[in-house]
Design an enzyme around this catalytic site. Structure first.
Site, PDB file in Angstrom:
ATOM      1  CB  VAL A 135       0.735  -1.751  10.747  1.00 26.60           C
ATOM      2  CG1 VAL A 135       0.758  -0.304  10.248  1.00 26.60           C
ATOM      3  CG2 VAL A 135       1.117  -1.798  12.223  1.00 26.60           C
TER       4      VAL A 135
ATOM      5  N   PRO B 253      -5.571  -2.676   3.069  1.00 23.59           N
ATOM      6  CG  PRO B 253      -7.516  -3.909   2.631  1.00 23.59           C
ATOM      7  CD  PRO B 253      -6.751  -3.260   3.748  1.00 23.59           C
ATOM      8  N   GLY B 254      -5.734  -0.248   1.652  1.00 28.31           N
ATOM      9  CA  GLY B 254      -5.505   1.076   1.080  1.00 28.31           C
ATOM     10  C   GLY B 254      -4.400   1.855   1.751  1.00 28.31           C
TER      11      GLY B 254
ATOM     12  CB  SER C  43       4.567   2.958   1.681  1.00 30.28           C
ATOM     13  OG  SER C  43       5.170   1.851   1.042  1.00 30.28           O
TER      14      SER C  43
ATOM     15  CB  ILE D  79      -1.368  -9.775   8.693  1.00 29.98           C
ATOM     16  CG1 ILE D  79      -2.185  -8.475   8.539  1.00 29.98           C
ATOM     17  CG2 ILE D  79      -0.816  -9.925  10.104  1.00 29.98           C
ATOM     18  CD1 ILE D  79      -1.381  -7.204   8.661  1.00 29.98           C
TER      19      ILE D  79
ATOM     20  CG  HIS E 157      34.005 -18.401 -20.400  1.00 37.40           C
ATOM     21  ND1 HIS E 157      34.333 -18.323 -21.729  1.00 37.40           N
ATOM     22  CD2 HIS E 157      33.649 -19.692 -20.177  1.00 37.40           C
ATOM     23  CE1 HIS E 157      34.176 -19.498 -22.303  1.00 37.40           C
ATOM     24  NE2 HIS E 157      33.759 -20.353 -21.374  1.00 37.40           N
TER      25      HIS E 157
ATOM     26  CB  THR F 114      15.558   6.734  11.493  1.00 34.01           C
ATOM     27  OG1 THR F 114      14.848   6.629  12.731  1.00 34.01           O
ATOM     28  CG2 THR F 114      14.560   6.778  10.348  1.00 34.01           C
TER      29      THR F 114
ATOM     30  CD  GLU G  93      10.132  -5.309   9.048  1.00 29.46           C
ATOM     31  OE1 GLU G  93      10.810  -4.356   9.490  1.00 29.46           O
ATOM     32  OE2 GLU G  93      10.094  -6.424   9.583  1.00 29.46           O
TER      33      GLU G  93
ATOM     34  CB  THR H 294       8.532   0.232  -0.987  1.00 27.85           C
ATOM     35  OG1 THR H 294       8.464   1.670  -0.879  1.00 27.85           O
ATOM     36  CG2 THR H 294       7.136  -0.358  -0.859  1.00 27.85           C
TER      37      THR H 294
END
Length: 421
Positions: A160, A163-164, A167, A192, A316, A351, A401, A403
């Site tokens: 999915v 490069p551009g 999210s 991928i 400590h 969700t 998956e 950010t």
């Protein structure tokens, strides 16, 4: 000899799968819906957890540093996980799989990640690739592509990200042009997981050329064989962490895909892709918790052995309070993924809880890895000690998956929507 050994492994694995599948079915019959949380695992869940824990501690941890150093794909560990029934837990029983719920799969994932999240990602990258077929495939597609993964340790991938478009999934540019009974795919995918090892891909592509078409109608999901002419697999990326996991870019140039490999139909792809995340984000979150637990354990062990100013580190208060904070966070992160997984297994839309688990567990993994390095001091900055690897491996949990920032957008949207309703 090798052939005989292979047959033996297949027989043992079949027996194991039959036993676990039978126990799973019995447990399902006994479970009464609507009883809420139970903090006591079933006997089957304990068995899965114990098997994964033993495998992680005895077989993954001893070789994890070497795989991190070389970046070699952990084929022997993947095969062993497959033989033990720790791989592909979501595949339905009618396709030859165990048909485990998300909660059970999360228990396995946490234990594997405790050993090494790079190895765990290599083993469990299949879950995301398979999920679109599990939730949206027809019976023929399921038996063909999921069924063969129960017969040998094959890999698949979720194609999915581009490069551009990371999210911003709705911004992908890969195009699918329908010509008769097939589609012509052109575009480029990036980052991928299992990209160079997969036998097939779930691919999301824009099938509606209208740039104003809404996302829920503009994209189509495809199953694409990895050896289809026109597919060019890029080099293995050299990542900051999880180095033995296979991550690559993939170019699709005039790749022909038959219409029988379309999931549901034209325009259904975006909903399928997003629906897969709801079911896999709890599992990813459990991996982050496994890393966090490992960081806590390593820091505690070190604090019980290392002396400074004439007494053990753990004596400590500054250090003991750090460990207390770490313990609090890992327990809460574990609860978050278990709630999200329970929602899935209860048949509810999760969700909201999946995004909470993903964001919180990812952040906690990074915080605990950082704290573990701090407790180790200068030693924590050195590759001879395990915590510097944990710190590098943890970062990706705030990225892949979805950010941590995207999760917060989703949480805010869901929260405000519930409040208004």
């Amino acid at each position: 000899m090798a052939a005989a050994f292979g047959r033996c492994c297949r027989v043992l694995r079949s027996i194991s799968r039959f036993h676990w599948r039978s126990q799973h079915t019995k447990a399902d019959r006994q479970r009464e819906p609507g009883l809420g949380f139970s903090f006591e695992f079933t006997e089957q869940q304990k068995e899965f957890q114990a098997t994964a824990r033993k495998f992680a501690r005895e077989e993954i941890i001893p070789v994890a540093a070497e795989y991190d150093k070389t970046g070699e794909y952990p084929v022997p560990l993947i095969r062993r996980a497959w033989e033990l029934g720790l791989m592909n837990p979501h595949i339905p029983q009618n396709c030859g799989g165990l048909g485990l719920g998300t909660f059970d799969a999360c228990l396995i994932s946490e234990e594997l990640a405790y050993g090494c999240t790079g190895v765990q990602t290599a083993i469990e990258g299949n879950s995301l690739g398979q999920m679109p077929i599990i939730i949206a495939g027809n019976e023929q597609q399921k038996k063909k592509y999921l069924g063969r993964m129960t017969e040998e340790p094959l890999m698949c991938a979720y194609c999915v990200t581009e490069p551009g478009a990371g999210s911003d999934v709705a911004g992908i540019k890969t195009k699918a042009e329908k010509k008769g009974d097939e589609y012509i795919i052109n575009g480029q995918k990036m980052w991928i997981t299992n990209g160079g090892k997969a036998s097939w891909y779930f691919l999301l592509a824009r099938s509606d050329p209208d740039p104003k078409a809404p996302a829920n109608k503009a994209f189509t999901g495809f199953i694409v064989e990895a050896d289809t002419p026109g597919i060019q697999i890029g080099r293995k990326e050299l990542n900051m962490g999880q180095r033995c996991s296979d991550t690559r870019g993939i170019v699709f140039e005039d790749v022909k895909v038959l219409k029988e490999n379309v999931l549901i139909g034209d325009g259904a792809g975006f909903k399928i892709a997003m629906g897969a995340f709801d079911k896999t984000r709890p599992t990813v979150s459990s991996g982050a918790v496994g890393l966090a637990q490992r960081a806590l354990d390593e820091a505690t062990k070190y604090a019980l052995e290392r002396k400074t100013f004439g007494k053990l580190l753990i004596e400590h208060q500054a250090i003991s309070f750090m460990l207390a904070e770490m313990a609090m966070k890992v327990e809460l992160a574990r609860m978050s993924y278990q709630r999200a997984a329970w929602e899935v297994d209860s048949g509810r839309r999760n969700t909201y809880y999946a995004s909470i688990a993903k964001a919180f567990a990812g952040d906690i993994a990074n915080q605990l890895a950082t704290d573990a390095v701090q407790i180790f001091g200068g030693n924590g900055f050195n590759t001879e000690y395990p915590v510097e690897k944990l710190m590098r491996d943890a970062k990706i949990y705030q990225i892949y998956e979805g950010t941590s920032q995207i999760q917060r957008l989703i949480i805010a949207r869901e929260h405000i929507g519930k409040y208004k309703s």
